[in-house]
Design a protein around this motif. Structure first.
Motif, short mmCIF file in Angstrom:
data_model
loop_
_atom_site.label_atom_id
_atom_site.label_comp_id
_atom_site.label_asym_id
_atom_site.label_seq_id
_atom_site.Cartn_x
_atom_site.Cartn_y
_atom_site.Cartn_z
N GLU A 53 90.05 3.89 38.13
CA GLU A 53 91.29 3.05 38.32
C GLU A 53 90.83 1.51 38.48
N SER A 54 89.79 1.14 39.34
CA SER A 54 89.42 -0.23 39.48
C SER A 54 89.12 -0.60 37.78
N LEU A 55 88.20 -0.02 37.29
CA LEU A 55 87.85 -0.27 35.87
C LEU A 55 88.93 -0.70 35.06
N LEU A 56 90.17 0.24 34.97
CA LEU A 56 91.12 0.46 34.09
C LEU A 56 91.85 -1.26 34.38
N GLU A 57 92.18 -1.34 35.96
CA GLU A 57 93.01 -2.66 36.27
C GLU A 57 92.12 -3.71 35.97
N ALA A 58 90.82 -3.74 36.23
CA ALA A 58 90.17 -5.04 35.70
C ALA A 58 90.00 -5.24 34.09
N TYR A 59 90.16 -4.31 33.35
CA TYR A 59 89.97 -4.56 31.99
C TYR A 59 90.87 -3.69 31.29
N PRO A 60 92.31 -4.03 31.57
CA PRO A 60 93.39 -3.04 30.90
C PRO A 60 93.51 -2.95 29.32
N ASP A 61 93.08 -4.07 28.69
CA ASP A 61 93.03 -4.04 27.16
C ASP A 61 91.79 -3.61 26.37
N SER A 62 90.75 -2.97 27.34
CA SER A 62 89.58 -2.65 27.01
C SER A 62 89.39 -0.77 26.98
N PHE A 63 90.17 -0.26 27.89
CA PHE A 63 90.17 0.97 28.30
C PHE A 63 91.46 1.87 28.60
N GLY A 64 91.19 3.19 28.23
CA GLY A 64 92.28 3.98 28.36
C GLY A 64 92.04 5.46 28.93
N VAL A 65 93.14 6.09 29.62
CA VAL A 65 92.50 7.48 29.81
C VAL A 65 93.87 8.32 29.12
N PRO A 66 93.51 8.89 27.89
CA PRO A 66 94.40 9.65 27.45
C PRO A 66 94.71 11.20 28.35
N PRO A 67 95.86 11.85 27.94
CA PRO A 67 96.17 12.64 29.08
C PRO A 67 95.11 13.97 28.90
N MET A 69 92.04 13.56 29.10
CA MET A 69 91.07 13.12 29.87
C MET A 69 91.34 12.72 31.41
N GLU A 70 92.64 13.24 31.78
CA GLU A 70 93.15 12.67 33.12
C GLU A 70 92.29 13.42 34.24
N SER A 71 91.73 14.50 33.89
CA SER A 71 91.25 15.25 35.07
C SER A 71 89.67 15.31 34.99
N HIS A 72 89.17 14.39 34.15
CA HIS A 72 87.66 14.27 33.71
C HIS A 72 87.26 13.02 34.32
N HIS A 73 86.00 12.89 34.27
CA HIS A 73 85.16 11.67 34.69
C HIS A 73 85.11 10.60 33.45
N LYS A 74 86.06 10.35 32.87
CA LYS A 74 85.93 9.76 31.59
C LYS A 74 86.97 8.76 31.27
N VAL A 75 86.76 7.86 30.38
CA VAL A 75 87.66 6.72 29.93
C VAL A 75 87.31 6.67 28.47
N GLU A 76 88.33 6.01 27.78
CA GLU A 76 88.15 5.61 26.45
C GLU A 76 88.01 4.32 26.26
N ALA A 77 86.78 3.62 25.72
CA ALA A 77 86.69 2.40 25.47
C ALA A 77 86.99 1.85 24.01
N TYR A 78 88.04 0.95 23.79
CA TYR A 78 88.58 0.60 22.58
C TYR A 78 87.67 -0.43 21.93
N LEU A 79 86.69 -0.21 21.14
CA LEU A 79 85.69 -1.07 20.95
C LEU A 79 86.31 -2.54 19.99
N ASP A 80 87.18 -2.26 19.28
CA ASP A 80 87.88 -3.22 18.31
C ASP A 80 88.37 -4.25 19.18
N ARG A 81 88.66 -3.97 20.54
CA ARG A 81 89.35 -5.05 21.28
C ARG A 81 88.70 -5.08 22.66
N ALA A 82 87.84 -4.15 23.13
CA ALA A 82 87.15 -4.29 24.37
C ALA A 82 85.96 -5.57 24.49
N SER A 83 86.40 -5.93 25.65
CA SER A 83 85.14 -7.19 25.76
C SER A 83 83.79 -6.45 26.04
#
Length: 100
Positions: A53-67, A69-83
């Protein structure tokens, strides 16, 4: 950040090994997932739930958690816009999870 840059950074960490295929490379520590290229511009990164959650808050444009993955230890990083710093931070968290 490009997939090649992701690979160079991940492989610079101790004990990280590349697996997967040419089109879907993945990086592991002791057979535990650190990151995997899901699509050409989407990187799945394994992160601790306690830090997600803190990663998502710190970098809201870089990451997401699709439904799916909600129960998994994973995030998606969107390389086309992630720092690059955001992606490196997530990879570092994934790598730290694998340490004894």
């Amino acid at each position: 950040m490009t997939p090649d840059e992701v690979g160079r950074y991940a492989e610079s960490l101790p004990r990280v090994k590349r697996k997967g295929t040419e089109s879907r490379p993945a990086w592991y520590v002791r057979d535990r997932l650190v990151a995997r290229l899901q699509e050409p511009d989407v990187l799945v990164v394994r992160v601790p739930m306690s830090r997600r959650e803190s990663l998502l808050e710190a970098y809201p444009d870089s990451f997401g958690v699709p439904p799916r993955m909600e129960s998994h230890h994973k995030v998606e990083a969107y390389l086309d816009r992630a720092s690059a710093q955001a992606v490196r931070t997530a990879i570092d968290l994934a790598w730290e999870m694998q340490q004894p």
